[in-house]
Scaffold this motif. Sequence first.
Motif, short mmCIF file in Angstrom:
data_model
loop_
_atom_site.label_atom_id
_atom_site.label_comp_id
_atom_site.label_asym_id
_atom_site.label_seq_id
_atom_site.Cartn_x
_atom_site.Cartn_y
_atom_site.Cartn_z
N GLU A 1 -95.32 -11.73 11.87
CA GLU A 1 -95.88 -11.08 13.06
C GLU A 1 -97.03 -11.90 13.64
N ASN A 2 -97.87 -12.46 12.79
CA ASN A 2 -98.93 -13.35 13.28
C ASN A 2 -98.33 -14.54 14.02
N ALA A 3 -97.27 -15.12 13.47
CA ALA A 3 -96.60 -16.25 14.11
C ALA A 3 -95.98 -15.83 15.45
N LEU A 4 -95.47 -14.60 15.53
CA LEU A 4 -94.88 -14.08 16.76
C LEU A 4 -95.90 -14.07 17.89
N TYR A 5 -97.05 -13.45 17.64
CA TYR A 5 -98.05 -13.34 18.71
C TYR A 5 -98.70 -14.69 19.02
N ASP A 6 -98.77 -15.56 18.03
CA ASP A 6 -99.27 -16.91 18.27
C ASP A 6 -98.32 -17.67 19.20
N ALA A 7 -97.03 -17.61 18.93
CA ALA A 7 -96.04 -18.31 19.76
C ALA A 7 -96.03 -17.76 21.18
N ILE A 8 -96.12 -16.45 21.32
CA ILE A 8 -96.15 -15.84 22.66
C ILE A 8 -97.39 -16.29 23.41
N GLY A 9 -98.53 -16.34 22.75
CA GLY A 9 -99.77 -16.76 23.39
C GLY A 9 -99.75 -18.21 23.83
N ARG A 10 -99.03 -19.06 23.09
CA ARG A 10 -98.94 -20.48 23.41
C ARG A 10 -97.75 -20.81 24.30
N ALA A 11 -96.94 -19.81 24.64
CA ALA A 11 -95.71 -20.01 25.42
C ALA A 11 -94.81 -21.05 24.73
N ASP A 12 -94.72 -20.95 23.41
CA ASP A 12 -93.92 -21.88 22.61
C ASP A 12 -92.56 -21.27 22.33
N LEU A 13 -91.62 -21.57 23.20
CA LEU A 13 -90.29 -20.98 23.11
C LEU A 13 -89.59 -21.34 21.80
N GLU A 14 -89.68 -22.60 21.39
CA GLU A 14 -89.00 -23.02 20.17
C GLU A 14 -89.56 -22.29 18.95
N ALA A 15 -90.89 -22.21 18.86
CA ALA A 15 -91.51 -21.51 17.73
C ALA A 15 -91.14 -20.04 17.75
N LEU A 16 -91.12 -19.43 18.93
CA LEU A 16 -90.77 -18.01 19.04
C LEU A 16 -89.34 -17.76 18.59
N MET A 17 -88.42 -18.58 19.04
CA MET A 17 -87.01 -18.35 18.72
C MET A 17 -86.69 -18.62 17.26
N GLU A 18 -87.48 -19.46 16.59
CA GLU A 18 -87.27 -19.68 15.15
C GLU A 18 -87.61 -18.45 14.32
N LEU A 19 -88.33 -17.50 14.89
CA LEU A 19 -88.72 -16.30 14.17
C LEU A 19 -87.61 -15.25 14.11
N TRP A 20 -86.65 -15.36 15.00
CA TRP A 20 -85.58 -14.38 15.07
C TRP A 20 -84.54 -14.63 13.97
N GLY B 1 -78.61 -10.33 21.43
CA GLY B 1 -78.13 -11.66 21.10
C GLY B 1 -79.14 -12.75 21.41
N TYR B 2 -79.00 -13.82 20.65
CA TYR B 2 -79.93 -14.94 20.70
C TYR B 2 -80.04 -15.55 22.10
N ALA B 3 -78.91 -15.82 22.74
CA ALA B 3 -78.93 -16.50 24.04
C ALA B 3 -79.64 -15.67 25.10
N ALA B 4 -79.36 -14.38 25.17
CA ALA B 4 -80.00 -13.51 26.17
C ALA B 4 -81.49 -13.41 25.93
N ILE B 5 -81.88 -13.29 24.67
CA ILE B 5 -83.31 -13.19 24.34
C ILE B 5 -84.02 -14.49 24.67
N ARG B 6 -83.43 -15.60 24.32
CA ARG B 6 -84.04 -16.90 24.61
C ARG B 6 -84.23 -17.09 26.12
N THR B 7 -83.21 -16.78 26.89
CA THR B 7 -83.29 -16.94 28.35
C THR B 7 -84.41 -16.10 28.94
N SER B 8 -84.57 -14.87 28.45
CA SER B 8 -85.62 -13.99 29.00
C SER B 8 -87.01 -14.52 28.68
N TRP B 9 -87.23 -14.97 27.45
CA TRP B 9 -88.54 -15.52 27.08
C TRP B 9 -88.81 -16.83 27.81
N GLU B 10 -87.78 -17.62 28.02
CA GLU B 10 -87.95 -18.86 28.76
C GLU B 10 -88.47 -18.56 30.18
#
Length: 143
Positions: free
Chosen positions: A15-34, A52-61
């Motif tokens: 969870e700490n990594a989740l909010y860190d990745a969101i704060g840094r806009a780090d798509l790769e780090a965020l998607m590795e958490l799923w 699904g992974y593709a839809a979630i990735r596209t939205s965060w991107e």
Amino acid sequence: MPKIRKQFGTADDIENALYDAIGRADLEALMELWADDEEIVCIHPDGTRLIGYAAIRTSWEEIFTRGGVHIRPLQLHASQNMMSAVHNLIEAVFTIEGAQRDVHILATNVYTKTPLGWRLVLHHASTAPGKAKSELATNNVLH
């Protein structure tokens, strides 16, 4: 050669990594958490449910094109067993300058323990009415 993914020892770690990745806009780090599962779900505050992974990735991107989202988790309520954890919390949203916005989000994050460590399987966020209390996050683990 496949990339080695980081293992997370606890649901709190991921969870700490989740909010860190969101704060840094780090798509790769965020998607590795799923979790590596096409049944993963993300529901954004606008009500859009993504499966699904593709839809979630596209939205965060798309979200990250505007930069990171600076969130401080507050009032954590956690329920956990050996294989899963459910974290319900309030997300206080801040501007880039660090000022708290007049919006807060009710969020539920569900994690599951996999052979690769803890992974996110559901993030559900919805805008809450009124202002968030400014309490610091507390860990109330229920067994």
